[in-house]
Design a protein around this motif. Structure first.
Motif, PDB file in Angstrom:
ATOM      1  N   GLN A  33      -3.071  -9.276  -6.187  1.00 12.38           N
ATOM      2  CA  GLN A  33      -3.935  -9.387  -7.496  1.00 12.38           C
ATOM      3  C   GLN A  33      -4.253  -7.576  -7.685  1.00 12.38           C
ATOM      4  OE1 GLN A  33      -7.033 -11.943  -6.080  1.00 12.38           O
ATOM      5  NE2 GLN A  33      -5.947 -13.775  -7.198  1.00 12.38           N
ATOM      6  N   ARG A  34      -4.336  -6.924  -6.655  1.00 13.77           N
ATOM      7  CA  ARG A  34      -4.816  -5.349  -6.716  1.00 13.77           C
ATOM      8  C   ARG A  34      -3.806  -4.800  -7.504  1.00 13.77           C
ATOM      9  NH1 ARG A  34      -6.580  -3.169  -1.318  1.00 13.77           N
ATOM     10  NH2 ARG A  34      -8.335  -4.563  -1.508  1.00 13.77           N
ATOM     11  N   THR A  43      -1.787  -5.644 -10.051  1.00 12.32           N
ATOM     12  CA  THR A  43      -2.006  -5.893 -11.396  1.00 12.32           C
ATOM     13  C   THR A  43      -3.131  -5.319 -11.865  1.00 12.32           C
ATOM     14  OG1 THR A  43      -2.749  -8.195 -11.154  1.00 12.32           O
ATOM     15  CG2 THR A  43      -0.436  -8.108 -11.784  1.00 12.32           C
ATOM     16  N   ALA A  44      -4.252  -5.183 -11.061  1.00 14.80           N
ATOM     17  CA  ALA A  44      -5.623  -4.884 -11.335  1.00 14.80           C
ATOM     18  C   ALA A  44      -5.189  -3.303 -11.673  1.00 14.80           C
ATOM     19  CB  ALA A  44      -6.398  -5.123 -10.258  1.00 14.80           C
ATOM     20  N   VAL A  45      -4.514  -2.428 -10.779  1.00 16.87           N
ATOM     21  CA  VAL A  45      -4.312  -0.962 -11.076  1.00 16.87           C
ATOM     22  C   VAL A  45      -3.446  -0.825 -12.243  1.00 16.87           C
ATOM     23  CG1 VAL A  45      -4.848  -0.390  -8.699  1.00 16.87           C
ATOM     24  CG2 VAL A  45      -2.545  -0.687  -9.197  1.00 16.87           C
ATOM     25  N   GLY A  46      -2.789  -1.915 -12.767  1.00 14.14           N
ATOM     26  CA  GLY A  46      -1.911  -1.729 -13.935  1.00 14.14           C
ATOM     27  C   GLY A  46      -0.518  -1.442 -13.431  1.00 14.14           C
ATOM     28  N   LEU A  71       3.920   1.521  -1.224  1.00 10.60           N
ATOM     29  CA  LEU A  71       4.713   1.658  -2.277  1.00 10.60           C
ATOM     30  C   LEU A  71       3.840   2.087  -3.280  1.00 10.60           C
ATOM     31  CD1 LEU A  71       7.772  -0.721  -2.365  1.00 10.60           C
ATOM     32  CD2 LEU A  71       7.533   1.291  -1.234  1.00 10.60           C
ATOM     33  N   LEU A  72       2.724   1.586  -3.645  1.00  6.91           N
ATOM     34  CA  LEU A  72       1.593   1.870  -4.450  1.00  6.91           C
ATOM     35  C   LEU A  72       1.279   3.290  -4.369  1.00  6.91           C
ATOM     36  CD1 LEU A  72      -0.797  -1.128  -4.982  1.00  6.91           C
ATOM     37  CD2 LEU A  72       0.938  -0.371  -6.728  1.00  6.91           C
ATOM     38  N   GLY A  73       1.217   3.856  -3.169  1.00  7.35           N
ATOM     39  CA  GLY A  73       0.828   5.159  -2.808  1.00  7.35           C
ATOM     40  C   GLY A  73       1.841   6.325  -3.365  1.00  7.35           C
ATOM     41  N   LYS A  74       3.042   5.731  -3.465  1.00  8.87           N
ATOM     42  CA  LYS A  74       4.311   6.480  -4.159  1.00  8.87           C
ATOM     43  C   LYS A  74       4.443   6.379  -5.700  1.00  8.87           C
ATOM     44  CE  LYS A  74       6.845   7.191   0.261  1.00  8.87           C
ATOM     45  NZ  LYS A  74       5.924   8.412   0.265  1.00  8.87           N
ATOM     46  N   GLN A  75       3.186   5.647  -6.132  1.00 13.38           N
ATOM     47  CA  GLN A  75       3.142   5.481  -7.540  1.00 13.38           C
ATOM     48  C   GLN A  75       4.446   5.033  -8.199  1.00 13.38           C
ATOM     49  OE1 GLN A  75       1.478   9.709  -7.748  1.00 13.38           O
ATOM     50  NE2 GLN A  75       0.404   8.667  -9.469  1.00 13.38           N
ATOM     51  N   ARG A 131       1.010  -1.093   0.075  1.00 11.86           N
ATOM     52  CA  ARG A 131      -0.062  -0.085  -0.081  1.00 11.86           C
ATOM     53  C   ARG A 131       0.917   1.277  -0.126  1.00 11.86           C
ATOM     54  NH1 ARG A 131      -3.224  -0.229   5.051  1.00 11.86           N
ATOM     55  NH2 ARG A 131      -3.717  -2.519   4.067  1.00 11.86           N
ATOM     56  N   LEU A 156      -2.151 -15.727 -10.407  1.00 17.62           N
ATOM     57  CA  LEU A 156      -1.738 -14.356 -10.502  1.00 17.62           C
ATOM     58  C   LEU A 156      -0.829 -14.360 -11.725  1.00 17.62           C
ATOM     59  CD1 LEU A 156      -2.042 -11.837  -8.724  1.00 17.62           C
ATOM     60  CD2 LEU A 156       0.420 -12.261  -7.965  1.00 17.62           C
ATOM     61  N   ASP A 157      -1.402 -12.930 -12.415  1.00 19.46           N
ATOM     62  CA  ASP A 157      -0.908 -13.049 -13.847  1.00 19.46           C
ATOM     63  C   ASP A 157       0.426 -12.000 -13.786  1.00 19.46           C
ATOM     64  OD1 ASP A 157      -0.677 -12.885 -16.355  1.00 19.46           O
ATOM     65  OD2 ASP A 157      -2.110 -11.215 -16.873  1.00 19.46           O
TER      66      ASP A 157
END
Lengths: 351, 351
Positions: free
Chosen positions: A141-142, A144-147, A119-123, A117, A160-161
């Motif tokens: 999974q989230r 890969t879902a956000v790309g 690191l994703l927040g830091k884009q 969370r 998991l892809d």
């Protein structure tokens, strides 16, 4: 001497003033976009250099949606092979001008969730994750879902892809067993710290880490091929703790039909294995043969030198980072081999 | 199963829609500021959780000027004690909810300069730097000048107003020498990879790394105290390369008045030291006594076990991070001791 009074970081406006140009012109020169006179550009960059101007990454991220960083979430970092892989990742990121954002998960899914969370927040532009437990992966999974490109480190996650960077542990493990079978060993003990001390192992059982499953199944395949029952009773998964690992090895050696060869699933476990074998006064390899996964340099320095299964950690780290930064760049996922290195700790089984 | 079609990350507006509130209200609830009804706040946070909303760190940084990250620039990370210190830093950052931004400098000042520019551009809240060379530090002075808290790791930098986290190497080194002098040693060889192969060492000479200077001077002080000329001719600073290090040890042992004790300034150098001593068939400690800095676990596993000087890497890493994140929090800089651990590799000098 540095001044002890902090000054504000210089802004693009400061650079513009010093260079004697408009802020819009300075911004274009600093950003490297738009039409701009070469001499003006040179003057702006010289002013930026003189002031120690740093482009504001937050503003850049707002504009581009990219932060220029590679995120890494790792289960544990004190395993001595980790820094070698990490160095490969850091070097690859540096070549692309990306910073590395690191967060440890300490082997806990809850911490892993927080780290992701954060690191994703830091884009981050891509993420490498060494997953704590493949049975609890909704948060993965989230990603890969956000790309956000995701690369898994050494642990496959069902459904998991995402590409997995790992060495082929089955082949090298089977090679070790074939060698041990040739030398007359039938009782081979294996210890890995999966924190499942009560579990009785059976072939095909789903373990929390695919890499451990590959090691054990790789070790047992040649038994089945040779028509010999594999010694599933000699597998132990203690807590990640020196005393628990020592107790596991003692329980193997105290059993009614003890192993003639012992295998440690990593070098930290092997340290304890050596301690136990020496404390019992067992001759290596006369009374017990030893092997470990990971080719730490000390394996050559102990007496006798330890047989190991090695993998190319640096290259794997580099590849993981390249793939996370540029997922479209790889048409096929490279495969990495593990390699058996036979040394003096493996010998003929006692009659 | 994860969808293979990437979707856009959810925004604050998406959260507002799902929660049935205005975007302004959602933003206040998500940011934790302004007046807001508790029930509304709960609804917004539930919606954020359901959507997997991550606060946009770039926007937060734009607003607050803080990025919520700790920057670390390290010379080398494959030294096996580094991950222990790094773990301390990562754990301390995690306790504060900060991410760790890591950049390696690979022992090069030019890379260090780039790494610092990269991390300052990302507006880290504090920086830990293990400086590559204390004679080239203008870029470090700039960090304190812009007001970013800086902590130096294990290397003092003259004229820089920044705290240094280091263990006291002089005292433990002197203790080792006193022990060696008691055992009759007068010729003690020391090797560190400072990449100054031609330099003839003299006491008081300024070395690129303060930690190495402390080690050597600490080793030589008891000679002077005992009125014995210290063996300055037995100091070698080869390149950071296995062959160069081996050549340095061979040159010491091939000399007209060879050392009776050898010391390695870190564990990687010690591996080569052991190789050289064994390849020459020298008995340890009968013909040569050995010691190294850093208490790697393998030091106990070799025969005879190696005498070491240990330092509390994890605690030092934790302290460095805490200080970089909260420079006002420490009234006095904590001091860390290094500790001599005598093991079988040190014995009486041959007559």
């Amino acid at each position: 001497m540095a001044s002890s009074v902090p000054t504000k970081p210089p802004t693009a406006a400061d650079v513009a003033t010093l260079a004697g140009v408009s802020k819009a012109t300075a911004t274009r020169a600093l950003g490297g976009y738009g039409r701009i006179n070469e001499e003006t550009k040179r003057r702006v960059l010289a002013a930026a250099n003189q002031l120690g101007y740093h482009p504001n990454a937050a503003a850049q991220t707002m504009n581009t949606g990219r932060s220029g960083s590679l995120g890494i979430v790792a289960r544990g970092i004190t395993n001595p092979v980790w820094p070698v892989a990490f160095q490969g990742m850091v070097d690859a990121a540096r070549l692309q001008g990306l910073a590395v954002l690191f967060a440890g998960s300490g082997f806990e899914v809850s911490e892993e969730r927080k780290a992701i969370r954060l690191l994703l927040g830091k884009q981050v532009d891509g993420l490498i994750v060494s997953a704590a437990d493949r049975r609890d992966v909704e948060h993965l999974q989230r990603i890969t879902a956000v790309g956000t490109p995701l690369v898994l480190w050494e642990r496959r996650v069902p459904g998991l892809d995402a590409p997995v960077i790992e060495a082929d542990m089955r082949q090298a493990s089977s090679e070790l067993t074939r060698r041990l079978l040739d030398l007359g060993h039938r009782r081979i003990g294996f210890v890995s710290s999966l924190a499942m001390p009560q579990a009785a192992y059976s072939i095909g059982a789903e373990l929390p880490a695919s890499i451990i499953q590959d090691k054990v199944e790789g070790l047992f395949t040649p038994f089945s091929e040779a028509g010999i029952a594999p010694p599933v009773d000699l597998v132990r998964f203690p807590e990640r703790d020196r005393d628990a690992i020592a107790a596991a090895y003692h329980s193997l050696l105290d059993g009614p039909n003890p192993p003639t060869a012992l295998i440690a699933s990593d070098s930290q476990i092997a340290e304890t294995m050596l301690d136990v074998v020496r404390s019992r006064g067992l001759r290596i390899p006369g009374e017990v043969s030893l092997a470990m996964y990971d080719d730490l340099s000390w394996a050559r320095l102990v007496d006798p030198p330890l047989t190991v299964i090695a993998q190319p950690d640096y290259d794997m780290g580099k590849c993981a980072a390249e793939l996370a930064m540029n997922p479209a760049g790889a048409s096929t996922l490279p495969s990495f081999s593990a390699r058996l290195i036979l040394r003096g700790s493996v010998g003929r089984a006692q009659d």
